[in-house]
Design a protein around this motif. Structure first.
Motif, PDB file in Angstrom:
ATOM      1  N   VAL A  98     -11.101   3.544 -14.969  1.00  0.00           N
ATOM      2  CA  VAL A  98     -11.691   4.779 -15.487  1.00  0.00           C
ATOM      3  C   VAL A  98     -12.058   4.611 -16.960  1.00  0.00           C
TER       4      VAL A  98
ATOM      5  N   ARG B   6     -15.275   2.636 -17.117  1.00  0.00           N
ATOM      6  CA  ARG B   6     -16.451   3.420 -16.704  1.00  0.00           C
ATOM      7  C   ARG B   6     -16.812   4.454 -17.769  1.00  0.00           C
ATOM      8  N   GLU B   7     -15.817   5.178 -18.275  1.00  0.00           N
ATOM      9  CA  GLU B   7     -16.089   6.233 -19.256  1.00  0.00           C
ATOM     10  C   GLU B   7     -16.637   5.696 -20.561  1.00  0.00           C
ATOM     11  N   ASN B   8     -16.307   4.456 -20.900  1.00  0.00           N
ATOM     12  CA  ASN B   8     -16.770   3.853 -22.150  1.00  0.00           C
ATOM     13  C   ASN B   8     -17.906   2.853 -21.931  1.00  0.00           C
ATOM     14  N   ASN B   9     -18.464   2.842 -20.723  1.00  0.00           N
ATOM     15  CA  ASN B   9     -19.574   1.952 -20.361  1.00  0.00           C
ATOM     16  C   ASN B   9     -19.276   0.496 -20.724  1.00  0.00           C
TER      17      ASN B   9
END
Length: 143
Positions: A29, A32-35
């Motif tokens: 996660v 994903r949230e921080n690319n």
């Protein structure tokens, strides 16, 4: 022939995970949230229980086992790349019990955090994509 690509460090993401988090899920996660599409992961701490895998090279499949007891994380090391366009964390985990006996393997869902501090280093450069390697049956980097 080995293929090596030069990458540059972009940023560091350091922090702690919450007790009860799924270790692999929580790190995924964050990525994903921080690319974070390319990077490396490390962590220390403890787990309440763990699910680890061992890759059977003959049958080309993972055998998973559960450790249903508290253990120290003596080492978690892994990387981040893309699989089907989504950041994928691939990590191996080494755990120690109360007597110092060590167990380890491929980190799988079902490993529950007691306490965990993580460092994720994001890199700049070409994204490494994972595809199934016909020779091994594993989703390996396509460079």
């Amino acid at each position: 022939m080995s293929r090596i690509h030069k990458v540059a460090s972009r940023s560091l993401h350091m922090g702690k995970l919450k007790r009860g988090d799924d270790l692999l899920g929580a790190i995924s996660v964050i990525c994903r949230e921080n690319n974070i599409r390319l990077g490396r992961v490390e962590a220390i701490g403890a787990v309440e229980k763990a699910t680890l895998g061992y890759y059977d090279q003959t049958h080309k499949e993972y055998d998973f086992f559960t450790i249903d007891a508290p253990h120290e994380i003596t080492s978690l090391i892994g990387n981040v790349s893309l699989r089907d366009g989504v950041p994928m964390v691939h990590a191996h985990l080494t755990l120690s019990d109360e007597k110092g006996n060590v167990k380890g393997g491929h980190l799988a869902p079902g490993t529950i955090v007691f306490a965990c501090e993580t460092v994720i280093e994001a890199f700049e450069g070409l994204a490494f994509n994972r595809i199934i390697d016909e020779d091994t049956g594993l989703p390996l980097w396509q460079l």
